[in-house]
Motif scaffolding. Structure first.
Motif, PDB file in Angstrom:
ATOM      1  N   VAL A   1      -1.414  -4.793   4.561  1.00 53.83           N
ATOM      2  CA  VAL A   1       0.039  -5.522   4.029  1.00 53.83           C
ATOM      3  C   VAL A   1       0.550  -4.579   3.060  1.00 53.83           C
ATOM      4  N   ALA A   2      -0.230  -4.234   2.089  1.00 52.33           N
ATOM      5  CA  ALA A   2       0.316  -2.970   1.227  1.00 52.33           C
ATOM      6  C   ALA A   2       1.074  -1.832   1.685  1.00 52.33           C
ATOM      7  N   ALA A   3       0.328  -1.205   2.688  1.00 55.05           N
ATOM      8  CA  ALA A   3       0.774  -0.233   3.415  1.00 55.05           C
ATOM      9  C   ALA A   3       1.989  -0.796   4.247  1.00 55.05           C
ATOM     10  N   LEU A   4       2.044  -1.802   4.828  1.00 58.26           N
ATOM     11  CA  LEU A   4       3.582  -2.246   5.404  1.00 58.26           C
ATOM     12  C   LEU A   4       4.601  -2.398   4.429  1.00 58.26           C
ATOM     13  N   ALA A   5       4.135  -2.891   3.351  1.00 57.25           N
ATOM     14  CA  ALA A   5       5.177  -2.964   2.247  1.00 57.25           C
ATOM     15  C   ALA A   5       5.852  -1.645   1.903  1.00 57.25           C
ATOM     16  N   ALA A   6       4.609  -0.834   1.601  1.00 57.42           N
ATOM     17  CA  ALA A   6       5.177   0.496   1.016  1.00 57.42           C
ATOM     18  C   ALA A   6       6.152   1.265   2.287  1.00 57.42           C
ATOM     19  N   GLN A   7       5.848   1.259   3.514  1.00 53.06           N
ATOM     20  CA  GLN A   7       6.583   1.593   4.393  1.00 53.06           C
ATOM     21  C   GLN A   7       7.830   0.945   4.350  1.00 53.06           C
ATOM     22  N   ALA A   8       8.049  -0.175   4.280  1.00 55.52           N
ATOM     23  CA  ALA A   8       9.456  -0.838   4.049  1.00 55.52           C
ATOM     24  C   ALA A   8      10.252  -0.573   2.970  1.00 55.52           C
ATOM     25  N   LEU A   9       9.588   0.135   2.147  1.00 57.84           N
ATOM     26  CA  LEU A   9      10.102   0.579   0.923  1.00 57.84           C
ATOM     27  C   LEU A   9      10.683   2.112   1.052  1.00 57.84           C
ATOM     28  N   GLY A  10      10.071   2.733   2.067  1.00 59.11           N
ATOM     29  CA  GLY A  10      10.393   4.084   2.269  1.00 59.11           C
ATOM     30  C   GLY A  10       9.369   4.933   1.951  1.00 59.11           C
ATOM     31  N   GLU A  11       8.177   4.345   1.328  1.00 59.79           N
ATOM     32  CA  GLU A  11       7.157   5.513   1.072  1.00 59.79           C
ATOM     33  C   GLU A  11       6.306   5.721   2.131  1.00 59.79           C
ATOM     34  N   THR A  12       6.852   6.266   3.013  1.00 60.49           N
ATOM     35  CA  THR A  12       6.287   6.395   4.542  1.00 60.49           C
ATOM     36  C   THR A  12       4.845   7.303   4.363  1.00 60.49           C
ATOM     37  N   ASP A  13       4.971   8.365   3.594  1.00 61.67           N
ATOM     38  CA  ASP A  13       3.550   9.217   3.412  1.00 61.67           C
ATOM     39  C   ASP A  13       2.372   8.479   2.830  1.00 61.67           C
ATOM     40  N   LYS A  14       2.700   7.756   1.869  1.00 60.74           N
ATOM     41  CA  LYS A  14       2.007   6.905   1.300  1.00 60.74           C
ATOM     42  C   LYS A  14       1.289   5.873   2.231  1.00 60.74           C
ATOM     43  N   ALA A  15       2.212   5.199   3.137  1.00 58.50           N
ATOM     44  CA  ALA A  15       1.684   4.105   3.924  1.00 58.50           C
ATOM     45  C   ALA A  15       0.803   4.384   5.196  1.00 58.50           C
ATOM     46  N   VAL A  16       1.288   5.682   5.496  1.00 58.22           N
ATOM     47  CA  VAL A  16       0.671   6.359   6.708  1.00 58.22           C
ATOM     48  C   VAL A  16      -0.867   6.566   6.101  1.00 58.22           C
ATOM     49  N   ALA A  17      -0.856   7.177   5.019  1.00 61.23           N
ATOM     50  CA  ALA A  17      -2.197   7.727   4.487  1.00 61.23           C
ATOM     51  C   ALA A  17      -3.191   6.582   4.590  1.00 61.23           C
ATOM     52  N   ALA A  18      -2.438   5.634   3.603  1.00 62.54           N
ATOM     53  CA  ALA A  18      -3.258   4.284   3.835  1.00 62.54           C
ATOM     54  C   ALA A  18      -3.891   3.893   5.224  1.00 62.54           C
ATOM     55  N   ILE A  19      -2.867   3.813   6.116  1.00 61.24           N
ATOM     56  CA  ILE A  19      -3.499   3.128   7.420  1.00 61.24           C
ATOM     57  C   ILE A  19      -4.475   4.312   7.971  1.00 61.24           C
ATOM     58  N   GLU A  20      -4.304   5.583   7.938  1.00 62.56           N
ATOM     59  CA  GLU A  20      -5.343   6.283   8.468  1.00 62.56           C
ATOM     60  C   GLU A  20      -6.613   6.133   7.930  1.00 62.56           C
ATOM     61  N   LYS A  21      -6.730   5.902   6.618  1.00 64.19           N
ATOM     62  CA  LYS A  21      -7.881   5.795   5.838  1.00 64.19           C
ATOM     63  C   LYS A  21      -8.587   4.458   6.382  1.00 64.19           C
ATOM     64  N   LEU A  22      -7.767   3.299   6.725  1.00 65.63           N
ATOM     65  CA  LEU A  22      -8.305   2.066   7.065  1.00 65.63           C
ATOM     66  C   LEU A  22      -8.967   2.120   8.515  1.00 65.63           C
ATOM     67  N   ALA A  23      -8.077   3.104   9.350  1.00 62.48           N
ATOM     68  CA  ALA A  23      -8.524   3.144  10.611  1.00 62.48           C
ATOM     69  C   ALA A  23      -9.790   3.920  10.736  1.00 62.48           C
ATOM     70  N   GLN A  24     -10.347   4.500   9.749  1.00 61.17           N
ATOM     71  CA  GLN A  24     -11.510   5.043   9.805  1.00 61.17           C
ATOM     72  C   GLN A  24     -12.759   4.301   9.300  1.00 61.17           C
ATOM     73  N   SER A  25     -12.395   3.241   8.744  1.00 60.18           N
ATOM     74  CA  SER A  25     -13.148   2.293   7.986  1.00 60.18           C
ATOM     75  C   SER A  25     -13.082   0.870   8.674  1.00 60.18           C
ATOM     76  N   ALA A  26     -12.263   0.462   9.318  1.00 59.94           N
ATOM     77  CA  ALA A  26     -12.235  -0.873   9.610  1.00 59.94           C
ATOM     78  C   ALA A  26     -11.019  -0.923  10.786  1.00 59.94           C
ATOM     79  N   ALA A  27     -11.280  -0.023  11.934  1.00 61.19           N
ATOM     80  CA  ALA A  27     -10.577  -0.089  12.964  1.00 61.19           C
ATOM     81  C   ALA A  27     -10.730  -1.128  13.939  1.00 61.19           C
ATOM     82  N   GLU A  28     -11.645  -2.069  13.778  1.00 57.78           N
ATOM     83  CA  GLU A  28     -11.947  -3.114  14.514  1.00 57.78           C
ATOM     84  C   GLU A  28     -11.312  -4.387  13.961  1.00 57.78           C
ATOM     85  N   ASN A  29     -10.837  -4.320  12.822  1.00 59.12           N
ATOM     86  CA  ASN A  29      -9.794  -5.413  11.965  1.00 59.12           C
ATOM     87  C   ASN A  29      -8.876  -5.590  12.749  1.00 59.12           C
TER      88      ASN A  29
END
Length: 294
Positions: free
Chosen positions: A73-101
């Motif tokens: 959710v925090a990554a989605l909010a960051a993306q909505a605020l224009g912080e795309t790089d930060k949001a993508v980095a957070a999601i890519e990290k989550l995709a490595q550890s919690a892709a089944e979520n």
């Protein structure tokens, strides 16, 4: 029991969200929900607040809290605020550890697609286990890729295990608007039913009805639906954009609506597309010089 099924606890709040009734989602009484459904309901409410333009407040609310869902959710909010790089980095990290979520899949897919990383989004979403939210997003991505064939297959597969789901009906209607022909009318029936019923009407459903009306050549009906939408939310970018398109189709001046859209969303895809085409025209025009007779 599936909490999003017709008998599930989250069916109403889930439908409100996908009908674009975001304030109804935020105001939804979650006090009687079971403990296992409290977090999914909170995620829906946080997503609705992001959609309502409250991304900064959402970030503040989830700051310091643990959990993969709230990190997504925090990554989605960051993306909505224009912080795309930060949001993508957070999601890519989550995709490595919690892709089944499931929440990571859907919100991660949303962030990645918004950043232009379609293949990464599809890879993450493709790991879902019966998530209609994931199916709906996969369909949207395929349509944006002009892969109508894959979108059709995705909807057909979901239809087999979620026959009466709102999201399947919506996804099938999105595909129908792309395929055309008799599919326009079928899509119209779905959107009109949602748009005109007091319990399901929202700006989003009204704009969807208007788009279907436009495809069917019914400009007056499209105008009426868009007028309803703008009465509900005068600065809604999608409603303004479609009214702008309608004005061009009907031969009316679009200058005022173009200005309104720029104020509502200066980066709206329609404005970006128009600017790109204007640049292409100007560049092409410079290759030709008027020949003056001697």
């Amino acid at each position: 029991m599936d909490p999003y099924s017709a008998e599930g606890e989250l069916i109403n709040i889930h439908n409100h969200f996908h009908q674009g009734q975001y304030q109804d989602v935020v105001d939804f009484d979650v006090s009687s929900l079971s403990a296992e459904n409290a977090l999914p309901a909170r995620v829906l409410q946080l997503r609705a607040r992001v959609a309502l333009g409250q991304a900064e407040d959402v970030l503040a609310d989830v700051q310091g809290e643990a959990g993969d869902e709230l990190a997504a959710v925090a990554a989605l909010a960051a993306q909505a605020l224009g912080e795309t790089d930060k949001a993508v980095a957070a999601i890519e990290k989550l995709a490595q550890s919690a892709a089944e979520n499931a929440t990571v899949q859907v919100l991660g897919g949303t962030v990645l697609q918004a950043a232009g990383k379609s293949e990464e989004a599809l890879a993450l979403l493709g790991q879902h286990q019966g998530s209609l939210d994931a199916v709906a997003l996969i369909v949207q991505i395929h349509l944006q890729q002009n892969r109508n064939d894959l979108a059709v297959k995705e909807v057909a597969a979901a239809r087999r295990w979620a026959q009466d789901s709102l999201l399947v009906n919506l996804a099938e209607s999105w595909v129908g608007l792309r395929l055309g022909g008799e599919k326009y009318q079928q899509a119209f029936y779905v959107f009109e039913e949602l748009a005109q019923a007091p319990a399901t009407s929202s700006v989003r459903t009204l704009v969807s009805q208007a788009v279907a009306e436009l495809h069917l050549g019914r400009t007056e009906e499209a105008q009426a639906a868009l007028d309803q939408a703008l009465k509900k939310e005068p600065e809604h970018a999608e409603a303004i954009a479609n009214l702008l398109v309608l004005s061009v189709i009907t031969g009316k001046s679009s200058e005022e609506l173009t200005s309104s859209l720029q104020k509502a969303d200066a980066e709206h895809p329609l404005l970006v597309d128009l600017a790109e085409k204007s640049d292409f025209f100007d560049k092409a025009a410079t290759k030709y010089k008027a020949k003056v007779a001697a």
